[in-house]
Design a protein around this motif. Structure first.
Motif, PDB file in Angstrom:
ATOM      1  N   LEU A 168       6.417  -9.986  -4.573  1.00  0.00           N
ATOM      2  CA  LEU A 168       4.998  -8.974  -4.347  1.00  0.00           C
ATOM      3  C   LEU A 168       4.773  -8.048  -4.588  1.00  0.00           C
ATOM      4  O   LEU A 168       3.809  -8.366  -5.198  1.00  0.00           O
ATOM      5  CB  LEU A 168       4.959  -8.736  -2.617  1.00  0.00           C
ATOM      6  CG  LEU A 168       5.599  -9.814  -1.433  1.00  0.00           C
ATOM      7  CD1 LEU A 168       5.412  -9.738  -0.232  1.00  0.00           C
ATOM      8  CD2 LEU A 168       4.103 -10.690  -2.186  1.00  0.00           C
ATOM      9  N   ARG A 169       5.516  -7.572  -5.638  1.00  0.00           N
ATOM     10  CA  ARG A 169       5.337  -5.906  -5.647  1.00  0.00           C
ATOM     11  C   ARG A 169       4.649  -6.528  -7.155  1.00  0.00           C
ATOM     12  O   ARG A 169       3.772  -5.635  -7.661  1.00  0.00           O
ATOM     13  CB  ARG A 169       6.175  -4.831  -6.533  1.00  0.00           C
ATOM     14  CG  ARG A 169       6.407  -4.145  -5.381  1.00  0.00           C
ATOM     15  CD  ARG A 169       7.859  -3.031  -4.916  1.00  0.00           C
ATOM     16  NE  ARG A 169       7.516  -2.390  -4.116  1.00  0.00           N
ATOM     17  CZ  ARG A 169       9.311  -2.354  -4.520  1.00  0.00           C
ATOM     18  NH1 ARG A 169       9.762  -1.584  -5.446  1.00  0.00           N
ATOM     19  NH2 ARG A 169       9.414  -0.751  -2.868  1.00  0.00           N
ATOM     20  N   ASN A 170       5.253  -7.445  -7.674  1.00  0.00           N
ATOM     21  CA  ASN A 170       5.349  -8.434  -8.952  1.00  0.00           C
ATOM     22  C   ASN A 170       3.944  -8.784  -9.125  1.00  0.00           C
ATOM     23  O   ASN A 170       3.192  -9.343 -10.382  1.00  0.00           O
ATOM     24  CB  ASN A 170       6.317  -8.949  -9.602  1.00  0.00           C
ATOM     25  CG  ASN A 170       7.247  -7.776 -10.278  1.00  0.00           C
ATOM     26  OD1 ASN A 170       6.791  -6.367 -10.937  1.00  0.00           O
ATOM     27  ND2 ASN A 170       8.689  -8.213 -10.116  1.00  0.00           N
ATOM     28  N   ARG A 171       3.161  -9.557  -8.054  1.00  0.00           N
ATOM     29  CA  ARG A 171       2.085 -10.006  -7.986  1.00  0.00           C
ATOM     30  C   ARG A 171       1.409  -9.276  -7.246  1.00  0.00           C
ATOM     31  O   ARG A 171       0.240  -9.594  -6.502  1.00  0.00           O
ATOM     32  CB  ARG A 171       2.526 -11.321  -7.303  1.00  0.00           C
ATOM     33  CG  ARG A 171       2.867 -12.344  -7.879  1.00  0.00           C
ATOM     34  CD  ARG A 171       2.897 -12.704  -9.357  1.00  0.00           C
ATOM     35  NE  ARG A 171       1.685 -13.432  -8.926  1.00  0.00           N
ATOM     36  CZ  ARG A 171       1.112 -14.561  -9.134  1.00  0.00           C
ATOM     37  NH1 ARG A 171       1.705 -16.196  -8.741  1.00  0.00           N
ATOM     38  NH2 ARG A 171      -0.775 -15.011  -8.554  1.00  0.00           N
TER      39      ARG A 171
ATOM     40  N   VAL B 221       7.629  -0.909   1.095  1.00  0.00           N
ATOM     41  CA  VAL B 221       6.728  -2.493   0.892  1.00  0.00           C
ATOM     42  C   VAL B 221       6.927  -2.427  -0.740  1.00  0.00           C
ATOM     43  O   VAL B 221       6.424  -3.371  -1.695  1.00  0.00           O
ATOM     44  CB  VAL B 221       6.517  -3.182   2.240  1.00  0.00           C
ATOM     45  CG1 VAL B 221       5.891  -4.462   1.239  1.00  0.00           C
ATOM     46  CG2 VAL B 221       7.299  -3.248   2.733  1.00  0.00           C
ATOM     47  N   TYR B 222       5.132  -1.605  -0.127  1.00  0.00           N
ATOM     48  CA  TYR B 222       5.033  -1.761  -1.886  1.00  0.00           C
ATOM     49  C   TYR B 222       4.862  -0.916  -2.835  1.00  0.00           C
ATOM     50  O   TYR B 222       4.369  -1.496  -4.354  1.00  0.00           O
ATOM     51  CB  TYR B 222       2.691  -1.099  -1.635  1.00  0.00           C
ATOM     52  CG  TYR B 222       2.069  -0.887  -0.575  1.00  0.00           C
ATOM     53  CD1 TYR B 222       1.422  -2.730  -1.551  1.00  0.00           C
ATOM     54  CD2 TYR B 222       2.501  -1.951   0.670  1.00  0.00           C
ATOM     55  CE1 TYR B 222       0.253  -3.277  -0.343  1.00  0.00           C
ATOM     56  CE2 TYR B 222       1.111  -2.176   1.959  1.00  0.00           C
ATOM     57  CZ  TYR B 222       0.269  -3.137   0.914  1.00  0.00           C
ATOM     58  OH  TYR B 222      -0.609  -3.956   1.743  1.00  0.00           O
ATOM     59  N   GLY B 223       5.590  -0.055  -2.827  1.00  0.00           N
ATOM     60  CA  GLY B 223       6.186   0.092  -4.350  1.00  0.00           C
ATOM     61  C   GLY B 223       5.897   1.707  -4.632  1.00  0.00           C
ATOM     62  O   GLY B 223       5.994   2.593  -5.805  1.00  0.00           O
TER      63      GLY B 223
ATOM     64  N   LEU C 231       4.512  -7.082   6.687  1.00  0.00           N
ATOM     65  CA  LEU C 231       6.192  -7.168   6.522  1.00  0.00           C
ATOM     66  C   LEU C 231       6.710  -5.612   6.652  1.00  0.00           C
ATOM     67  O   LEU C 231       7.488  -4.938   7.301  1.00  0.00           O
ATOM     68  CB  LEU C 231       5.846  -7.122   4.652  1.00  0.00           C
ATOM     69  CG  LEU C 231       7.566  -7.617   4.532  1.00  0.00           C
ATOM     70  CD1 LEU C 231       8.319  -8.804   5.036  1.00  0.00           C
ATOM     71  CD2 LEU C 231       7.480  -7.613   2.529  1.00  0.00           C
ATOM     72  N   SER C 232       5.649  -4.653   6.739  1.00  0.00           N
ATOM     73  CA  SER C 232       5.794  -3.333   6.449  1.00  0.00           C
ATOM     74  C   SER C 232       6.040  -3.293   7.945  1.00  0.00           C
ATOM     75  O   SER C 232       7.235  -2.004   8.278  1.00  0.00           O
ATOM     76  CB  SER C 232       5.005  -2.382   5.762  1.00  0.00           C
ATOM     77  OG  SER C 232       3.622  -2.233   6.123  1.00  0.00           O
ATOM     78  N   ASN C 233       5.381  -3.491   8.717  1.00  0.00           N
ATOM     79  CA  ASN C 233       5.490  -3.282  10.158  1.00  0.00           C
ATOM     80  C   ASN C 233       6.746  -4.041  10.468  1.00  0.00           C
ATOM     81  O   ASN C 233       6.870  -3.342  11.329  1.00  0.00           O
ATOM     82  CB  ASN C 233       3.952  -3.744  10.692  1.00  0.00           C
ATOM     83  CG  ASN C 233       2.091  -2.933  10.763  1.00  0.00           C
ATOM     84  OD1 ASN C 233       2.853  -1.801   9.512  1.00  0.00           O
ATOM     85  ND2 ASN C 233       1.808  -4.182  10.708  1.00  0.00           N
TER      86      ASN C 233
END
Length: 101
Positions: free
Chosen positions: A24-27, A70-72, A46-48
């Motif tokens: 997800l970070r790469n997209r 999650v987001y980096g 996902l973070s929740n």
């Protein structure tokens, strides 16, 4: 077939989670609303879930901290860099498909 032990299962699940987060970070081109419309969850979900799991174990994590995991990066920074305005069609699809609580 050999089933994994409980510890191995936890390790495998953690590895799958890390791979999903990396993917997800790469997209960043894939918008959260598109994920919600197609899969019924997004990066925020996902973070929740991560935050819920942390609280269940007694870890004092904040929503902002779980989102950064999650987001980096801080969520507001990610939004400024990557989030575009949702189209009318995307918003309509979200309203039609949004999870009912």
């Amino acid at each position: 077939m050999t089933l994994p032990t409980k510890d191995q299962q936890t390790e495998l699940e953690a590895a799958a989670f890390r791979r999903l987060v990396s993917h997800l970070r790469n997209r960043p081109d894939v918008q959260n609303i598109d994920l919600m419309n197609l899969a019924g969850f997004c990066r925020n979900c996902l973070s929740n879930w991560y935050l819920d799991a942390a609280k269940e174990t007694g870890l004092d994590l904040t929503k902002d901290e779980s989102r950064e995991i999650v987001y980096g990066m801080p969520y507001d920074e990610w939004k400024a860099r990557n989030q575009s305005e949702a189209s009318t069609a995307q918003q309509q699809a979200f309203e039609e498909n949004r999870p009912k609580e």
